[in-house]
Design a protein around this motif. Structure first.
Motif, PDB file in Angstrom:
ATOM      1  N   TRP A  98       0.849  -1.193   0.000  1.00  0.00           N
ATOM      2  CA  TRP A  98       0.000   0.000   0.000  1.00  0.00           C
ATOM      3  C   TRP A  98       0.884   1.241   0.000  1.00  0.00           C
ATOM      4  O   TRP A  98       1.938   1.231   0.636  1.00  0.00           O
ATOM      5  CB  TRP A  98      -0.863  -0.015   1.270  1.00  0.00           C
ATOM      6  CG  TRP A  98      -1.769   1.156   1.455  1.00  0.00           C
ATOM      7  CD1 TRP A  98      -3.070   1.257   1.083  1.00  0.00           C
ATOM      8  CD2 TRP A  98      -1.470   2.398   2.114  1.00  0.00           C
ATOM      9  NE1 TRP A  98      -3.594   2.467   1.452  1.00  0.00           N
ATOM     10  CE2 TRP A  98      -2.619   3.201   2.087  1.00  0.00           C
ATOM     11  CE3 TRP A  98      -0.323   2.936   2.716  1.00  0.00           C
ATOM     12  CZ2 TRP A  98      -2.672   4.486   2.626  1.00  0.00           C
ATOM     13  CZ3 TRP A  98      -0.358   4.212   3.253  1.00  0.00           C
ATOM     14  CH2 TRP A  98      -1.527   4.967   3.204  1.00  0.00           C
ATOM     15  N   PRO A  99       0.529   2.315  -0.700  1.00  0.00           N
ATOM     16  CA  PRO A  99      -0.680   2.522  -1.498  1.00  0.00           C
ATOM     17  C   PRO A  99      -0.548   2.143  -2.969  1.00  0.00           C
ATOM     18  O   PRO A  99      -1.491   2.332  -3.725  1.00  0.00           O
ATOM     19  CB  PRO A  99      -0.902   4.021  -1.359  1.00  0.00           C
ATOM     20  CG  PRO A  99       0.489   4.582  -1.313  1.00  0.00           C
ATOM     21  CD  PRO A  99       1.304   3.570  -0.529  1.00  0.00           C
ATOM     22  N   VAL A 100       0.621   1.632  -3.394  1.00  0.00           N
ATOM     23  CA  VAL A 100       0.763   1.245  -4.799  1.00  0.00           C
ATOM     24  C   VAL A 100      -0.319   0.239  -5.174  1.00  0.00           C
ATOM     25  O   VAL A 100      -0.890   0.301  -6.263  1.00  0.00           O
ATOM     26  CB  VAL A 100       2.165   0.654  -5.057  1.00  0.00           C
ATOM     27  CG1 VAL A 100       2.311   0.266  -6.529  1.00  0.00           C
ATOM     28  CG2 VAL A 100       3.255   1.645  -4.657  1.00  0.00           C
ATOM     29  N   SER A 101      -0.631  -0.658  -4.248  1.00  0.00           N
ATOM     30  CA  SER A 101      -1.644  -1.684  -4.492  1.00  0.00           C
ATOM     31  C   SER A 101      -3.019  -1.115  -4.787  1.00  0.00           C
ATOM     32  O   SER A 101      -3.871  -1.807  -5.368  1.00  0.00           O
ATOM     33  CB  SER A 101      -1.728  -2.621  -3.284  1.00  0.00           C
ATOM     34  OG  SER A 101      -1.970  -1.877  -2.095  1.00  0.00           O
ATOM     35  N   ASN A 102      -3.249   0.132  -4.413  1.00  0.00           N
ATOM     36  CA  ASN A 102      -4.569   0.745  -4.630  1.00  0.00           C
ATOM     37  C   ASN A 102      -4.962   0.841  -6.094  1.00  0.00           C
ATOM     38  O   ASN A 102      -6.145   0.991  -6.413  1.00  0.00           O
ATOM     39  CB  ASN A 102      -4.613   2.158  -4.025  1.00  0.00           C
ATOM     40  CG  ASN A 102      -4.730   2.145  -2.510  1.00  0.00           C
ATOM     41  OD1 ASN A 102      -4.852   1.099  -1.895  1.00  0.00           O
ATOM     42  ND2 ASN A 102      -4.683   3.320  -1.908  1.00  0.00           N
TER      43      ASN A 102
END
Length: 276
Positions: A233-237
Motif C-alpha cells: 500500500w498505497p501502490v496496491s490501490n
C-alpha cells in the motif's frame, strides 16, 4: 504481533514521483500514516514497516521522523547510496536510530541486469551486517538469478525479496521465475515478502485463483518461517483495496497450521527486522 511488512508513505509531487504514470492516477496524491492507521486496525494488524519510495537521504530521515511520531510504524527500510565512497558516513548518520531496520535500492529500475554484482554495490552490502541492518531486494524476475549470486556471496547478511521478484501473474507464466525463486530460497539467509502481487496481475479483472500457483510455490520454497505478508500500500490501490490484498493472503493461508499463519502475518517480519 501482526505486521504489514511492506508499505510506503509519500507527500505527492510530480517531480519526485514521476514513476506514477497516467494509468496510476488514483495514487497521485499524498499517503501518510493517518491514512494507513484505520486500514491496519480494520484488518487487525498492529503495525507496519515503512519502506523507502525515493532514493535520497532525505527520504530516510523523513521516514524515521514519521516512525518517531506514529506508533503504528514499527520499523523503517530506508535508502543510502551503497555505491558511494561515503556510504559508511551515511550509515553512521542513521544507524543509531532504533527505527532503522534495513535499507533498499530500486534495483528493478537499473538497466544493468547484473547491478547487484557490481563491486561498489557489494562493498556497500558488506557493511550492513556491521550495523545490524537487513537488505530488501527489489529486483525484476530477469534480475533474480543475479540476486541469488549476491545472497550466496554474503551468507551472514539478512536479505528479503520484495514482491516475489514481480512474476508475470497477468500471463500466468511460471518459468524461469519459479526455478530462480527456488534457488534463492535454497539460501538460508534469504526471506520473501508476499507482496506486490495484485499489481502484477490484471488490474481490473484479477481473481483470487490468479495468485494460487505463485503463492504455493513461495510457501513450498521458503516455508512460513521465511515468509511475511506485505500490502505494498498505497501502490496496491491501483488494483485492489487494502482489505482485498489482506484478504487474498488470509484466504490462501487459512488451511495452514495456526503457527504458520502467525509467522506469515507477523512473526517472520518481527524476527527478520528485529522488532520486539
Amino acid at each position: 504481533m501482526k505486521l504489514d511488512a511492506h508499505q510506503h508513505f509519500w507527500e505527492y509531487n510530480v517531480v519526485e514521483y514521476g514513476w506514477i504514470g497516467e494509468e496510476m492516477k488514483t495514487i497521485r496524491q499524498s499517503f501518510l500514516p493517518e491514512d494507513l492507521e484505520p486500514l491496519l486496525v480494520q484488518s487487525g494488524l498492529d503495525g507496519c514497516i515503512a519502506v523507502q519510495a525515493r532514493q535520497s537521504l532525505t527520504e530516510t530521515e523523513w521516514l524515521l521522523q514519521l516512525a518517531d511520531r506514529h506508533e503504528c510504524i514499527k520499523g523503517v527500510v530506508g535508502w543510502v547510496d551503497l555505491c558511494s565512497d561515503e556510504v559508511r558516513n551515511q550509515l553512521e548518520l542513521f544507524a543509531s536510530n532504533p527505527y532503522l531496520k534495513g535499507v533498499r535500492h530500486v534495483i528493478q529500475d537499473e538497466p544493468d541486469l547484473k547491478y547487484v554484482l557490481r563491486e561498489d554495490f557489494q562493498r556497500g552490502i558488506s557493511l550492513l551486517k556491521e550495523y545490524g541492518l537487513a537488505y530488501d531486494l527489489l529486483v525484476s524476475k530477469e534480475q533474480l538469478p543475479y540476486a541469488v549470486e549476491l545472497v550466496k556471496t554474503f551468507p551472514e547478511q539478512r536479505f528479503v525479496l520484495d514482491h516475489l521478484a514481480k512474476p508475470d501473474i497477468k500471463s500466468g507464466i511460471l518459468s524461469p521465475w519459479k526455478e530462480a525463486l527456488e534457488s534463492l530460497a535454497a539460501q538460508p539467509n534469504a526471506y520473501c515478502k508476499l507482496s506486490g502481487m495484485v499489481t502484477e496481475a490484471d488490474w481490473v479483472n484479477w481473481t483470487p485463483k490468479d495468485f494460487t500457483a505463485y503463492l504455493n510455490i513461495a510457501i513450498e520454497a521458503f516455508g512460513a518461517e521465511r515468509l511475511m505478508f506485505g500490502s505494498d500500500w498505497p501502490v496496491s490501490n491501483v488494483s485492489a483495496t487494502y482489505s482485498e490484498v489482506y484478504g487474498l493472503i488470509m484466504s490462501h493461508i487459512n488451511t495452514l497450521p495456526i503457527s504458520d499463519q502467525q509467522m506469515i502475518l507477523g512473526g517472520t517480519c518481527a524476527a527478520f527486522y528485529q522488532i520486539s
